[in-house]
Scaffold this active site. Structure first.
Site, PDB file in Angstrom:
ATOM      1  CD  GLU A   1      36.060  31.441  34.865  1.00 29.68           C
ATOM      2  OE1 GLU A   1      34.810  31.448  34.854  1.00 29.68           O
ATOM      3  OE2 GLU A   1      36.728  32.001  35.746  1.00 29.68           O
TER       4      GLU A   1
ATOM      5  NE  ARG B   1      41.226  31.130  40.939  1.00 27.06           N
ATOM      6  CZ  ARG B   1      40.215  30.686  41.662  1.00 27.06           C
ATOM      7  NH1 ARG B   1      40.443  29.957  42.727  1.00 27.06           N
ATOM      8  NH2 ARG B   1      38.986  30.952  41.317  1.00 27.06           N
TER       9      ARG B   1
ATOM     10  CB  THR C   1      41.966  34.365  37.733  1.00 29.80           C
ATOM     11  OG1 THR C   1      41.275  33.152  37.973  1.00 29.80           O
ATOM     12  CG2 THR C   1      42.358  34.938  39.089  1.00 29.80           C
TER      13      THR C   1
ATOM     14  CE  LYS D   1      33.572  35.757  38.384  1.00 34.55           C
ATOM     15  NZ  LYS D   1      34.662  34.805  38.161  1.00 34.55           N
TER      16      LYS D   1
HETATM   17  O1  LIG Z   1      39.124  33.211  39.543  1.00 35.22           O
HETATM   18  C1  LIG Z   1      38.182  33.705  38.945  1.00 35.22           C
HETATM   19  O2  LIG Z   1      38.240  34.595  38.091  1.00 35.22           O
HETATM   20  C2  LIG Z   1      36.896  33.176  39.171  1.00 35.22           C
HETATM   21  O3  LIG Z   1      36.231  32.978  38.190  1.00 35.22           O
HETATM   22  C3  LIG Z   1      36.413  32.856  40.502  1.00 35.22           C
HETATM   23  C4  LIG Z   1      35.542  31.645  40.414  1.00 35.22           C
HETATM   24  O4  LIG Z   1      34.434  31.934  39.633  1.00 35.22           O
HETATM   25  C5  LIG Z   1      35.109  31.138  41.705  1.00 35.22           C
HETATM   26  O5  LIG Z   1      36.213  31.051  42.557  1.00 35.22           O
HETATM   27  C6  LIG Z   1      34.468  29.796  41.554  1.00 35.22           C
HETATM   28  O6  LIG Z   1      33.959  29.517  42.770  1.00 35.22           O
HETATM   29  P1  LIG Z   1      33.661  28.057  43.326  1.00 35.22           P
HETATM   30  O7  LIG Z   1      32.728  27.389  42.350  1.00 35.22           O
HETATM   31  O8  LIG Z   1      33.059  28.321  44.646  1.00 35.22           O
HETATM   32  O9  LIG Z   1      34.985  27.369  43.404  1.00 35.22           O
END
Ligand SMILES: O=C(O)C(=O)C[C@H](O)[C@H](O)COP(=O)(O)O
Length: 215
Positions: free
Chosen positions: A47, A51, A74, A134
């Site tokens: 994924e 961003r 995102t 999700k």
């Molecule tokens: O931006 C998005 O659509 C996302 O998918 C958010 C991410 O799933 C999380 O930010 C991952 O979280 P961490 O593993 O804690 O870094």
């Protein structure tokens, strides 16, 4: 693409490996070696979060890596959905879910993993036909214990939790019957990418790919 077809496809993608790496790519030159390192370690579904300015070009570059299944994360607007699809994303991930995002993904034929964090959000997506969701932000919203509780009244929805998950706590989620896989950024740390430590990233991917899961 109907909601049932969308969920069948996202379930298939979630079953490829216990962990979907969540990637934040700042440097386009990292895209290809990063995808190769993760696929080599046994994590094919990737994924790429939209961003960073290079995210769409990163998806384009990674889509060429054999064995990789590259999606866009995102997704916040219908324009994001169209841009992700045009860049070659084969699935989409959204932190939440809006009617506009869902409709855009169905129109574009981009399988969507829509985000939910409460029983009502989960039920609304289920009513809409989405049985694979999700759970975000997983740790902050209640963690594995929360998903275990949700599984009692709503066993027909399966999840990919993301947000705050690490190698250490991933097994708590993967032991649950309503979890298909987990998402996390820990397999692609910024420092290792900056150092070009692709072998180190393959090692992290191997550890993640070896995690047992029950669903
Ligand atoms: O931006 C998005 O659509 C996302 O998918 C958010 C991410 O799933 C999380 O930010 C991952 O979280 P961490 O593993 O804690 O870094």
């Amino acid at each position: 693409m109907t909601p049932a077809q969308q969920s069948a496809k996202t379930a298939e993608i979630c079953r490829l490996a216990p962990v979907v790496p969540v990637l934040v790519i700042d440097d386009l030159s990292h895209a290809k070696p990063l995808a190769q390192a993760l696929v080599a370690g046994g994590l094919p579904a990737l994924e790429v979060t939209l961003r960073t300015p290079v995210a769409l070009d990163a998806i384009r570059a990674m889509a060429e890596v054999p064995g990789g299944v590259v999606g866009a994360g995102t997704l916040l607007t219908p324009a994001d959905v169209r841009a992700a699809k045009a860049a070659g994303a084969t699935f989409g991930v959204s932190p939440g879910a809006t009617e506009r995002i869902i409709a855009a993904c169905e129109e574009e034929g981009l399988p969507l993993l829509p985000g939910a964090a409460t029983a009502s959000e989960i039920m609304a997506l289920l009513e809409r036909g989405y049985t694979v969701q999700k759970f975000f932000p997983a740790e902050q919203a209640g963690g594995a214990a929360y998903l275990k509780s949700i599984g009692s009244p709503i066993p027909q929805v399966r999840f990919c939790p993301t947000g705050g998950i690490s190698l250490k706590i991933a097994p708590d989620y993967l032991a649950l019957k309503n979890i298909l896989c987990v998402g996390g950024s820990w397999v692609a740390p910024k420092e290792r990418m900056a150092a070009g430590d692709w072998a180190g990233i393959t090692t992290l991917a191997r550890e993640a790919a070896a995690l047992p899961r029950s669903a």
